[in-house]
Design an enzyme around this catalytic site. Structure first.
Site, mmCIF file in Angstrom:
data_model
loop_
_atom_site.group_PDB
_atom_site.id
_atom_site.type_symbol
_atom_site.label_atom_id
_atom_site.label_comp_id
_atom_site.label_asym_id
_atom_site.label_seq_id
_atom_site.Cartn_x
_atom_site.Cartn_y
_atom_site.Cartn_z
ATOM 1 N N GLY A 1 13.736 16.850 -48.712
ATOM 2 C CA GLY A 1 13.125 18.040 -48.133
ATOM 3 C C GLY A 1 11.808 17.689 -47.467
ATOM 4 O O GLY A 1 11.187 16.676 -47.799
ATOM 5 N N GLN B 1 3.525 19.105 -44.081
ATOM 6 C CA GLN B 1 3.435 17.683 -44.415
ATOM 7 C C GLN B 1 3.313 16.781 -43.194
ATOM 8 O O GLN B 1 2.942 15.618 -43.317
ATOM 9 C CB GLN B 1 4.679 17.251 -45.215
ATOM 10 C CG GLN B 1 4.720 17.811 -46.609
ATOM 11 C CD GLN B 1 5.999 17.398 -47.307
ATOM 12 O OE1 GLN B 1 7.027 18.029 -47.143
ATOM 13 N NE2 GLN B 1 5.953 16.329 -48.081
ATOM 14 N N CYS C 1 7.783 13.546 -54.026
ATOM 15 C CA CYS C 1 7.366 14.185 -52.781
ATOM 16 C C CYS C 1 7.025 13.093 -51.772
ATOM 17 O O CYS C 1 6.385 12.105 -52.127
ATOM 18 C CB CYS C 1 6.132 15.055 -53.039
ATOM 19 S SG CYS C 1 5.475 15.851 -51.572
ATOM 20 N N LEU C 2 7.460 13.277 -50.532
ATOM 21 C CA LEU C 2 7.175 12.259 -49.513
ATOM 22 C C LEU C 2 5.674 12.134 -49.257
ATOM 23 O O LEU C 2 5.219 11.113 -48.748
ATOM 24 C CB LEU C 2 7.910 12.586 -48.214
ATOM 25 C CG LEU C 2 9.447 12.498 -48.293
ATOM 26 C CD1 LEU C 2 10.068 12.916 -46.970
ATOM 27 C CD2 LEU C 2 9.891 11.089 -48.665
ATOM 28 N N HIS D 1 9.852 23.859 -53.946
ATOM 29 C CA HIS D 1 8.877 22.789 -53.688
ATOM 30 C C HIS D 1 8.388 22.870 -52.228
ATOM 31 O O HIS D 1 7.186 22.790 -51.962
ATOM 32 C CB HIS D 1 9.568 21.454 -53.981
ATOM 33 C CG HIS D 1 8.777 20.220 -53.670
ATOM 34 N ND1 HIS D 1 8.458 19.278 -54.613
ATOM 35 C CD2 HIS D 1 8.263 19.751 -52.509
ATOM 36 C CE1 HIS D 1 7.768 18.300 -54.055
ATOM 37 N NE2 HIS D 1 7.640 18.555 -52.766
ATOM 38 N N GLU D 2 9.335 23.057 -51.296
ATOM 39 C CA GLU D 2 8.950 23.076 -49.873
ATOM 40 C C GLU D 2 8.160 24.342 -49.516
ATOM 41 O O GLU D 2 7.205 24.285 -48.737
ATOM 42 C CB GLU D 2 10.192 22.955 -48.970
ATOM 43 C CG GLU D 2 11.033 21.695 -49.178
ATOM 44 C CD GLU D 2 10.236 20.409 -49.223
ATOM 45 O OE1 GLU D 2 9.185 20.318 -48.571
ATOM 46 O OE2 GLU D 2 10.663 19.478 -49.937
ATOM 47 N N HIS E 1 4.654 23.936 -50.360
ATOM 48 C CA HIS E 1 3.892 23.201 -49.335
ATOM 49 C C HIS E 1 3.316 24.166 -48.301
ATOM 50 O O HIS E 1 2.182 24.011 -47.854
ATOM 51 C CB HIS E 1 4.784 22.194 -48.603
ATOM 52 C CG HIS E 1 4.928 20.865 -49.293
ATOM 53 N ND1 HIS E 1 3.848 20.067 -49.578
ATOM 54 C CD2 HIS E 1 6.018 20.194 -49.727
ATOM 55 C CE1 HIS E 1 4.284 18.950 -50.180
ATOM 56 N NE2 HIS E 1 5.584 19.014 -50.282
HETATM 57 ZN ZN ZN Z 1 6.816 17.592 -51.124
#
Ligand code: ZN
Length: 168
Positions: free
Chosen positions: A50, A55, A95-96, A137-138, A141
């Site tokens: 995701g 991000q 998480c990226l 989660h997204e 963000h």
């Molecule tokens: Zn993330």
């Protein structure tokens, strides 16, 4: 669209831009579609499940995801909103923007999300398991929240240390 796909730079914790609250998308135009396509491309390259526009330094309410095993079931939700939630489930997340660190987070087990797709049509998605956790989660963000924000100060410090090492 024939524009070549571009890999976007993913911001890393604790970049202050990750704390920005993203604004709603007013119109789904070619620019928004291109951004979403580049986000998916970037997510696949980074082997993530995701990615939120926040991000990649674009504080707009756009999220993409693919939790399928074959990585061929992309989802894009614009202006996503959780309209129903149910149950509770704790699972490990990464998480990226926080490379090299994973930890357990408690979230709703099932969610119903409404939003708009890339054609501008209204959509509603019922999700459970991994997809439900990913969507929550997204959306976090987009509200300037990272999964590490749910953890203790000690664990946050550990996460920062891992990101520093991963960034070297
Ligand atoms: Zn993330």
């Amino acid at each position: 669209m024939n524009t070549p796909k571009k890999e976007l730079r993913i911001l890393r914790y604790p970049d202050p831009r990750l704390k920005e609250v993203a604004r709603e998308v007013a119109e789904i135009d070619d620019e928004v579609r291109l951004l979403a396509e580049n986000m998916l491309h970037t997510m696949y390259l980074a082997k993530g499940i995701g990615l939120a526009a926040t991000q990649v330094g674009e504080p707009r309410r756009i999220i993409v995801s693919d939790v399928s095993k074959d990585r061929n079931n992309p989802i894009c939700i614009i202006n996503p909103k959780i309209i129903a939630r149910d149950g509770e489930r704790q699972s490990e997340e990464g998480c990226l923007s926080v490379p090299g660190y994973r930890d357990k987070v408690k979230r709703s087990e099932r969610v119903t999300v409404s939003g708009i797709d890339l054609s501008g049509a209204g959509i509603e998605i019922e999700a459970d398991g991994l997809l439900a956790a990913c969507i929550q989660h997204e959306i976090d963000h987009l509200d300037g929240r990272l999964f590490v924000d749910y953890l203790s100060k000690l664990r946050q410090e550990r996460a920062r240390e891992r990101v520093r090492k991963a960034s070297r």
